[in-house]
Design an enzyme around this catalytic site. Sequence first.
Site, PDB file in Angstrom:
ATOM      1  N   ASP A   1      12.440   9.634  44.766  1.00  0.00           N
ATOM      2  CA  ASP A   1      11.522  10.764  44.971  1.00  0.00           C
ATOM      3  C   ASP A   1      11.384  11.159  46.443  1.00  0.00           C
ATOM      4  OD1 ASP A   1       9.601  12.760  44.262  1.00  0.00           O
ATOM      5  OD2 ASP A   1       8.126  11.446  45.170  1.00  0.00           O
TER       6      ASP A   1
ATOM      7  N   ASP B   1       1.440  13.603  42.130  1.00  0.00           N
ATOM      8  CA  ASP B   1       2.273  13.650  43.343  1.00  0.00           C
ATOM      9  C   ASP B   1       1.362  13.638  44.583  1.00  0.00           C
ATOM     10  OD1 ASP B   1       4.346  13.732  45.096  1.00  0.00           O
ATOM     11  OD2 ASP B   1       5.104  15.700  44.521  1.00  0.00           O
TER      12      ASP B   1
HETATM   13  O1  DOR Z   1       5.719  17.528  48.500  1.00  0.00           O
HETATM   14  C1  DOR Z   1       6.220  16.416  48.418  1.00  0.00           C
HETATM   15  N1  DOR Z   1       5.782  15.397  49.164  1.00  0.00           N
HETATM   16  N2  DOR Z   1       7.235  16.229  47.578  1.00  0.00           N
HETATM   17  C2  DOR Z   1       7.942  15.096  47.579  1.00  0.00           C
HETATM   18  O2  DOR Z   1       8.857  14.984  46.801  1.00  0.00           O
HETATM   19  C3  DOR Z   1       7.624  14.002  48.510  1.00  0.00           C
HETATM   20  C4  DOR Z   1       6.228  14.078  48.937  1.00  0.00           C
HETATM   21  C5  DOR Z   1       5.896  13.204  50.121  1.00  0.00           C
HETATM   22  O3  DOR Z   1       6.330  12.058  50.159  1.00  0.00           O
HETATM   23  O4  DOR Z   1       5.175  13.669  50.991  1.00  0.00           O
END
Ligand code: DOR
Length: 431
Positions: free
Chosen positions: A149, A308
């Site tokens: 991810d 997320d």
């Molecule tokens: O917006 C995001 N932030 N998307 C991601 O896939 C990683 C994440 C992050 O780690 O800040």
Amino acid sequence: MTTVAIMGATVVDEDGERAGPVVVDQSTKQVVELDPAQADRELDATGCILVPAFVDLHVHLRQPGNEAAETIETGSRAAALGGYSAVVAMPNTTPCMDSAAVVTEVLSWAESALCHIKPSAAITVGRDGHALSPMGELVELGVRMFTDDGTGVQDAQLMRRALEYAGSLAADDGAEIVLSQHCEVTALSQGGVMHEGAWSARLGLGGQPAEAEELMVMRDIALSRLTGQRVHVQHLSTAGSVEMVRRAKAEGHPVTAEATPHHFTLTDACCADYDTVFKVHPPLRTDSDVDAVRQGLADGTIDAIATDHAPHTQDSKERPFDAAPPGMLGLETAFALANTELDLPLAKLLELMSTRPAWIAGLGGRHGCPIRPGQPANLTVIDLDHAWTVDRGRLASLAVNTPFHGRKVKGRIRHTIYEGEPVVIDGKATR
Ligand code: DOR
């Protein structure tokens, strides 16, 4: 023995609705059959619902490496305040969670957390897409979900091998080993800092087309069909992705998917003032994409709401839009947003936030369980009618990058019980 009687709530779980009280025992970590009058203490829950606590398939806790943005302690406190008893920690830490040493360290920090921290681990070493991580060894440590991810596995052959490797591994608890994919073809998204469309053109910002996500969703559905292995699609954000997952499920492929609160509430128009709090990957999309995500949540195409949760320091978010890191907070606002914005029955919300994600993460049997004597005491008490305004200054998270500051929502987490212990009482963390 510490027993707590939760008084006055309506119990809602997969068995339906009924009147409380419910008694939990901190020593056995279970719901118990005990006369509430005999309990050591009482928690008032009058007018509230008592439900299985939530499970988040997707959080960034930033430890090790970026403890100025979040730590396992502060992130788990934010999770408990959001009604969660378990969260899956993403591996894009520094160093990356791609080895037994780092995962072991995370597990030791997690012992004193206010919720169950389930570490995921990287699919590839360093998340750089070249060599598979030592997945077998990591499964032995308790890892059940693998993901790069932050980025997706770009090489189709390597992803196929990862799926085959995952399929050959047997976890001692019988849970399936799941590959969880951030779907983004970087050759197409490169240089893009928001959704590619009318707003990126007007703002003069590089765009990421919907197709950058959709091509990898398509490819991974094909790889799931080829290998017979389950693929979990992270943060679905486009109408096309939702439709492909819908079709894959109808055809019987073992595909599951999650969507975030920001992708069912916000659009690319939010970026109009170049406020980096709205910068996120995948980016905020269009109204019709938001509608499609909502439809997917309603009809079972999307299995879970995942936050997320991506804390970032103020310094880093104060950079220009092009240079600021993507990501937004989610843990303390997710339920209220779902309750306020989605026109879904409570039973469906519980499925999306508790039972399905618990199953996907291999945590069923410990989280998202029916509220019965002998079952784990991971519970949340919610005042559904409590209206409140999101205030970034009052969040437990170390970071303040919530895009929902000032938003009026309904539904407040009142108490959270983790393994029989009240870790949140009347909206305040107890430790
Ligand atoms: O917006 C995001 N932030 N998307 C991601 O896939 C990683 C994440 C992050 O780690 O800040």
